[in-house]
Design a protein around this motif. Structure first.
Motif, PDB file in Angstrom:
ATOM      1  N   THR A  17       0.830  -1.199   0.000  1.00  0.00           N
ATOM      2  CA  THR A  17       0.000   0.000   0.000  1.00  0.00           C
ATOM      3  C   THR A  17       0.870   1.258   0.000  1.00  0.00           C
ATOM      4  O   THR A  17       2.087   1.210   0.251  1.00  0.00           O
ATOM      5  CB  THR A  17      -0.915   0.013   1.233  1.00  0.00           C
ATOM      6  OG1 THR A  17      -0.099   0.025   2.416  1.00  0.00           O
ATOM      7  CG2 THR A  17      -1.805  -1.229   1.247  1.00  0.00           C
ATOM      8  N   GLU A  18       0.216   2.384  -0.285  1.00  0.00           N
ATOM      9  CA  GLU A  18       0.969   3.643  -0.331  1.00  0.00           C
ATOM     10  C   GLU A  18       1.546   3.993   1.029  1.00  0.00           C
ATOM     11  O   GLU A  18       2.674   4.480   1.131  1.00  0.00           O
ATOM     12  CB  GLU A  18       0.058   4.761  -0.831  1.00  0.00           C
ATOM     13  CG  GLU A  18      -0.396   4.578  -2.272  1.00  0.00           C
ATOM     14  CD  GLU A  18      -1.259   5.735  -2.742  1.00  0.00           C
ATOM     15  OE1 GLU A  18      -1.488   6.666  -1.925  1.00  0.00           O
ATOM     16  OE2 GLU A  18      -1.680   5.713  -3.902  1.00  0.00           O
ATOM     17  N   TRP A  19       0.783   3.741   2.092  1.00  0.00           N
ATOM     18  CA  TRP A  19       1.281   4.057   3.429  1.00  0.00           C
ATOM     19  C   TRP A  19       2.456   3.150   3.798  1.00  0.00           C
ATOM     20  O   TRP A  19       3.445   3.600   4.395  1.00  0.00           O
ATOM     21  CB  TRP A  19       0.164   3.922   4.456  1.00  0.00           C
ATOM     22  CG  TRP A  19      -0.737   5.112   4.504  1.00  0.00           C
ATOM     23  CD1 TRP A  19      -1.999   5.201   3.992  1.00  0.00           C
ATOM     24  CD2 TRP A  19      -0.425   6.384   5.083  1.00  0.00           C
ATOM     25  NE1 TRP A  19      -2.520   6.455   4.210  1.00  0.00           N
ATOM     26  CE2 TRP A  19      -1.559   7.210   4.886  1.00  0.00           C
ATOM     27  CE3 TRP A  19       0.675   6.906   5.728  1.00  0.00           C
ATOM     28  CZ2 TRP A  19      -1.618   8.528   5.319  1.00  0.00           C
ATOM     29  CZ3 TRP A  19       0.623   8.217   6.164  1.00  0.00           C
ATOM     30  CH2 TRP A  19      -0.511   9.019   5.963  1.00  0.00           C
ATOM     31  N   TYR A  75       8.098   2.576   4.892  1.00  0.00           N
ATOM     32  CA  TYR A  75       9.127   1.532   4.873  1.00  0.00           C
ATOM     33  C   TYR A  75      10.507   2.105   5.215  1.00  0.00           C
ATOM     34  O   TYR A  75      11.235   1.564   6.045  1.00  0.00           O
ATOM     35  CB  TYR A  75       9.142   0.863   3.504  1.00  0.00           C
ATOM     36  CG  TYR A  75      10.208  -0.199   3.366  1.00  0.00           C
ATOM     37  CD1 TYR A  75      10.057  -1.446   3.952  1.00  0.00           C
ATOM     38  CD2 TYR A  75      11.380   0.055   2.654  1.00  0.00           C
ATOM     39  CE1 TYR A  75      11.039  -2.418   3.833  1.00  0.00           C
ATOM     40  CE2 TYR A  75      12.371  -0.904   2.536  1.00  0.00           C
ATOM     41  CZ  TYR A  75      12.194  -2.134   3.123  1.00  0.00           C
ATOM     42  OH  TYR A  75      13.157  -3.093   3.016  1.00  0.00           O
ATOM     43  N   SER A  76      10.850   3.216   4.584  1.00  0.00           N
ATOM     44  CA  SER A  76      12.159   3.827   4.841  1.00  0.00           C
ATOM     45  C   SER A  76      12.135   4.742   6.049  1.00  0.00           C
ATOM     46  O   SER A  76      13.157   4.923   6.717  1.00  0.00           O
ATOM     47  CB  SER A  76      12.625   4.619   3.611  1.00  0.00           C
ATOM     48  OG  SER A  76      12.749   3.770   2.492  1.00  0.00           O
ATOM     49  N   VAL A  77      10.972   5.338   6.329  1.00  0.00           N
ATOM     50  CA  VAL A  77      10.901   6.311   7.420  1.00  0.00           C
ATOM     51  C   VAL A  77      10.786   5.626   8.780  1.00  0.00           C
ATOM     52  O   VAL A  77      11.439   6.044   9.750  1.00  0.00           O
ATOM     53  CB  VAL A  77       9.707   7.268   7.195  1.00  0.00           C
ATOM     54  CG1 VAL A  77       9.590   8.258   8.349  1.00  0.00           C
ATOM     55  CG2 VAL A  77       9.864   8.000   5.871  1.00  0.00           C
ATOM     56  N   CYS A 116      19.297   3.743  13.077  1.00  0.00           N
ATOM     57  CA  CYS A 116      19.449   4.768  14.114  1.00  0.00           C
ATOM     58  C   CYS A 116      20.048   4.171  15.388  1.00  0.00           C
ATOM     59  O   CYS A 116      20.887   4.797  16.045  1.00  0.00           O
ATOM     60  CB  CYS A 116      18.108   5.403  14.418  1.00  0.00           C
ATOM     61  SG  CYS A 116      17.436   6.391  13.054  1.00  0.00           S
ATOM     62  N   SER A 117      19.648   2.967  15.745  1.00  0.00           N
ATOM     63  CA  SER A 117      20.178   2.358  16.962  1.00  0.00           C
ATOM     64  C   SER A 117      21.664   2.072  16.836  1.00  0.00           C
ATOM     65  O   SER A 117      22.426   2.271  17.798  1.00  0.00           O
ATOM     66  CB  SER A 117      19.422   1.069  17.259  1.00  0.00           C
ATOM     67  OG  SER A 117      19.573   0.146  16.187  1.00  0.00           O
TER      68      SER A 117
END
Length: 346
Positions: free
Chosen positions: A321-323, A328-330, A338-339
């Motif tokens: 889906t678009e969401w 996926y990357s965010v 980030c960890s």
């Protein structure tokens, strides 16, 4: 130089300058030239015209300087001790132990450069010195070819060979002056010089002009795929710093021209060791991990979509889906990256 001052004074000053240089002191010969008001006005107008010239400014300034720097009256000579910074010998040893090829480009006299080279452990007592100090292109070519033949013969007899350079007890140091580099960098002798320098453990260039420093860096970049690092502390190193792939400026009493033109800045030479071997290694590790992580993260999405398209027979239905595609990357895959960055040493 005006010979009317007497040969005794000239010979005594030359002897003192040579003695100061052999002790590693920075020498300076002081002379004077008396000018009348009219002569000074004429020279000053010529200097102003040369300094604002748009074409051939360096040659015009050199010509104006040569017009006044003759028939000088010898006043004397001085020698100033140029102490090494703390940790310079240890830093040079660490850089060479890490496999970094070190070249020293300086404007000092050969005697001063060699003395500083020994005090900084750049030159060792067991090294054989190959000195090239030629006044013409023919003699320069002969000196380089003789040195190459001698090193090739030494390499066949020496078991300590790493790459093209000789290691172990038969290390060789190349010492070349700026006069020889004038003929080498402007003619077809660059290949011979590069071959000779590759066979030597260390290279020391003395009496080098700023443009010759950048020319040596350009010669190395043109003939190798290795990264070049330039380290300087003064305005005469700016051209070399701008030519190299990576540059480090040392802030000190020489001014901030080198610092402003460089990529990184350190306060002392010894800080190069943690900058290159510690922080540089960590930075390389982090960049490699980030590139590989982003590549495989995007590859997973692309392979999923490619397999779904083949499975559905190229229909218009979507697998994600678009969401989900936006998050996926965010959100979905950012926590791992980030960890790892939060837990990495800086």
């Amino acid at each position: 130089m005006d010979r009317s001052e007497g040969l005794s004074m000239l010979d005594g000053t030359a002897e003192h300058v040579h003695l100061y240089a052999s002790r590693g002191l920075r020498t300076l010969v002081v002379g004077m030239h008396h000018l009348s008001s009219s002569e000074f006005e004429h020279w000053h107008s010529s200097y102003q015209a040369a300094s604002i010239a748009l074409v051939g400014r360096a040659a015009l300034l050199r010509r104006v300087a040569n017009s006044i720097e003759h028939n000088l009256r010898l006043l004397g000579a001085s020698g100033i001790e140029d102490k090494l910074q703390e940790g310079v010998p240890q830093a040079i040893h660490c850089l060479r132990a890490a496999g970094i090829k070190v070249l020293v480009l300086t404007g000092d006299k050969p005697e001063i450069a060699i003395s500083i080279g020994y005090s900084s452990t750049f030159l060792a007592s067991n090294m054989s010195l190959v000195v090239i100090n030629s006044k013409s292109m023919d003699t320069c070519r002969k000196s380089i070819l003789d040195a190459v033949d001698m090193l090739k013969k030494l390499a066949t007899d020496s078991p300590d060979i790493q790459g093209d350079s000789i290691k172990g007890e038969d290390q060789v140091a190349l010492i070349i002056d700026g006069t020889s580099l004038v003929h080498i960098l402007d003619k077809e002798l660059e290949n011979d010089l590069f071959q000779l320098s590759s066979m030597c453990s260390v290279v020391l260039c003395c009496r080098v002009a700023p443009l010759q420093k950048s020319g040596i860096v350009a010669m190395i970049k043109k003939r190798t795929h290795d990264m070049t690092l330039a380290i300087g502390d003064g305005a005469n190193d700016v051209s070399m710093i701008q030519m190299a792939d990576i540059s480090v400026g040392i802030s000190g009493q020489e001014g901030r021209q080198a610092v402003m033109a460089s990529d990184f800045s350190v306060g002392q030479f010894r800080f190069l060791v943690p900058l290159l071997l510690v922080h540089g290694h960590w930075k390389y590790q982090r960049m490699s991990y980030m590139i590989l992580f982003n590549f495989y993260r995007n590859a997973v999405v692309v392979l999923i979509l490619l397999w779904y398209v083949l499975f559905t027979g190229f229909t218009l239905t979507t697998a994600i889906t678009e969401w989900s595609s936006s998050l996926y990357s965010v959100l979905y895959t950012s926590f791992r990256l980030c960890s790892s960055e939060f837990l990495t040493k800086i």
